[in-house]
Design an enzyme around this catalytic site. Structure first.
Site, PDB file in Angstrom:
ATOM      1  N   GLU A 173       5.748  -9.416   3.095  1.00  0.00           N
ATOM      2  CA  GLU A 173       5.045  -9.364   3.207  1.00  0.00           C
ATOM      3  C   GLU A 173       4.608  -9.479   1.693  1.00  0.00           C
ATOM      4  O   GLU A 173       4.662  -9.781   0.839  1.00  0.00           O
ATOM      5  CB  GLU A 173       3.976  -8.545   5.070  1.00  0.00           C
ATOM      6  CG  GLU A 173       4.490  -7.511   3.679  1.00  0.00           C
ATOM      7  CD  GLU A 173       3.452  -6.252   4.883  1.00  0.00           C
ATOM      8  OE1 GLU A 173       3.742  -6.850   5.601  1.00  0.00           O
ATOM      9  OE2 GLU A 173       3.177  -5.391   4.292  1.00  0.00           O
TER      10      GLU A 173
ATOM     11  N   ARG B 236       6.850   3.847  10.476  1.00  0.00           N
ATOM     12  CA  ARG B 236       6.050   5.439  10.574  1.00  0.00           C
ATOM     13  C   ARG B 236       7.144   6.713  10.012  1.00  0.00           C
ATOM     14  O   ARG B 236       7.814   7.035  10.091  1.00  0.00           O
ATOM     15  CB  ARG B 236       4.974   5.494  10.564  1.00  0.00           C
ATOM     16  CG  ARG B 236       3.770   4.238  11.046  1.00  0.00           C
ATOM     17  CD  ARG B 236       2.830   4.886  11.575  1.00  0.00           C
ATOM     18  NE  ARG B 236       2.896   5.033  13.069  1.00  0.00           N
ATOM     19  CZ  ARG B 236       2.146   4.587  13.802  1.00  0.00           C
ATOM     20  NH1 ARG B 236       2.096   3.141  13.967  1.00  0.00           N
ATOM     21  NH2 ARG B 236       2.600   4.790  15.585  1.00  0.00           N
TER      22      ARG B 236
ATOM     23  N   HIS C 219       5.803   1.361   1.532  1.00  0.00           N
ATOM     24  CA  HIS C 219       4.403   1.150   1.151  1.00  0.00           C
ATOM     25  C   HIS C 219       3.131   2.171   2.245  1.00  0.00           C
ATOM     26  O   HIS C 219       4.054   1.890   3.331  1.00  0.00           O
ATOM     27  CB  HIS C 219       4.199  -0.294   0.961  1.00  0.00           C
ATOM     28  CG  HIS C 219       4.525  -0.610   2.605  1.00  0.00           C
ATOM     29  ND1 HIS C 219       5.747  -1.471   2.935  1.00  0.00           N
ATOM     30  CD2 HIS C 219       4.071  -0.914   3.575  1.00  0.00           C
ATOM     31  CE1 HIS C 219       5.981  -2.066   3.867  1.00  0.00           C
ATOM     32  NE2 HIS C 219       3.982  -1.630   4.274  1.00  0.00           N
TER      33      HIS C 219
ATOM     34  N   HIS D 234       9.229  -2.165   6.576  1.00  0.00           N
ATOM     35  CA  HIS D 234       9.494  -2.671   7.775  1.00  0.00           C
ATOM     36  C   HIS D 234      10.985  -2.923   7.466  1.00  0.00           C
ATOM     37  O   HIS D 234      11.784  -3.099   6.109  1.00  0.00           O
ATOM     38  CB  HIS D 234       9.084  -4.307   7.502  1.00  0.00           C
ATOM     39  CG  HIS D 234       7.189  -4.027   7.525  1.00  0.00           C
ATOM     40  ND1 HIS D 234       6.994  -3.800   8.359  1.00  0.00           N
ATOM     41  CD2 HIS D 234       6.591  -4.381   6.559  1.00  0.00           C
ATOM     42  CE1 HIS D 234       5.513  -3.111   8.382  1.00  0.00           C
ATOM     43  NE2 HIS D 234       5.190  -4.029   6.721  1.00  0.00           N
TER      44      HIS D 234
END
Length: 299
Positions: free
Chosen positions: A106, A184, A164, A90
């Site tokens: 997050e 991605r 991740h 992100h």
């Protein structure tokens, strides 16, 4: 949300009614997005959306001194990963606008895990950006990411910029900034639900990845706080039957996630897999049996 990597655990473990036999990978539990909204069930604000509460009743519901954002600043999900998610990142705050995205930090709480299930977080020690780019071109990127086998009840903080992926076999509670931007970089060379390769965002990913983030482990908190940053504060609370808790700060709201057990609050019962928002004040959450809760608020 249907996802190529999803499954039916929301139905099997949380008793949710899913509309069809498709794989469901995400349930957005507390959400204020343009096209997705949490809606109040019962009580004084019955039928109001989270956005309406945030914009029209902010002080009385959430408290004073909170961010002056257009939308509620958190998004809380349940993720059901029956297959590996893409290897992704992100964008960090200082790059998000430039990359036409939203920053997203997050944290993950492991609500359930199959034996041997793996998370992929950060780079393996010694992998350089040059090595990483070569692995992308060869389709072997999985060899560059760091695998972890977490236990149920553990958690990990995922700041923006951290590479991740969630592997197959997890049920995860995810607490994050209110963002829906994911880049991605690798999707295991598979097809999407439409039978076509899923879109990748290699250029944006390379700009966002922290290439000095090597082999992080699961977090090891020494108290109830399992994640705290400028965007959210999350505690893991264990309550025996009959014991009670409330807001961390009576002047601010809390969001409770029931990871195990069952509790009562405001005359309602909330069981495993339920999420509810406790407005500011001295409202009480009472365990009906031994329970594990996540309590989330703004710092």
């Amino acid at each position: 949300m249907q996802r190529v990597w999803g499954g039916r655990e929301l139905e099997q473990q949380y008793g949710r009614t899913l509309p069809d036999s498709a794989p469901y990978g995400e349930s957005w539990e507390i959400v204020d997005r343009e096209k997705e909204q949490s809606v109040v069930k019962g009580g004084h604000y019955d039928g109001a959306t989270l956005h309406e509460l945030w914009t029209e009743h902010r002080v009385e519901v959430f408290g004073e001194g909170l961010p002056n954002s257009e939308r509620f600043p958190l998004l809380i999900k349940v993720l059901d990963a029956r297959d590996d998610l893409s290897i992704q990142v992100h964008p960090p705050a200082h790059l998000a606008a430039q990359l036409a995205g939203e920053p997203k930090t997050e944290m993950w709480y492991i609500a359930d895990a199959d034996p041997g299930a793996k998370l992929y977080v950060g780079l393996k020690e010694g992998v350089s950006r040059e090595d990483f780019e070569k692995a992308i071109s060869k389709g072997t990127l999985e060899k560059s990411v760091h695998p972890i086998e977490p236990d149920i009840g553990e958690s990990i903080f995922i700041p923006s910029g951290r590479l991740h992926a969630i592997g197959a076999g997890f049920l995860i509670h995810e607490i994050q900034q209110n963002s829906d931007t994911t880049y991605r970089v690798f999707d295991w060379n598979r097809m999407g639900l439409d039978g076509k390769p899923r879109e990748l965002h290699v250029e944006e990913s390379l700009a966002s990845i922290d290439f000095d983030d090597f082999e992080p482990g699961m977090d090891k908190p020494t108290g109830p706080v399992i994640a705290e940053c400028e965007y959210f504060r999350v505690e893991k609370l264990e309550l025996s039957e009959g014991n009670a808790t409330s807001n961390w700060n009576a002047e601010h709201f809390s969001i409770f996630s029931v990871a195990e057990g069952a509790v009562q609050c405001g005359g309602q019962r909330f069981g495993k897999g339920d999420f509810f928002l406790l407005p500011k004040g001295d409202g009480t959450v009472v365990a009906q049996k031994h329970s594990v809760l996540l309590r989330t608020t703004l710092p």
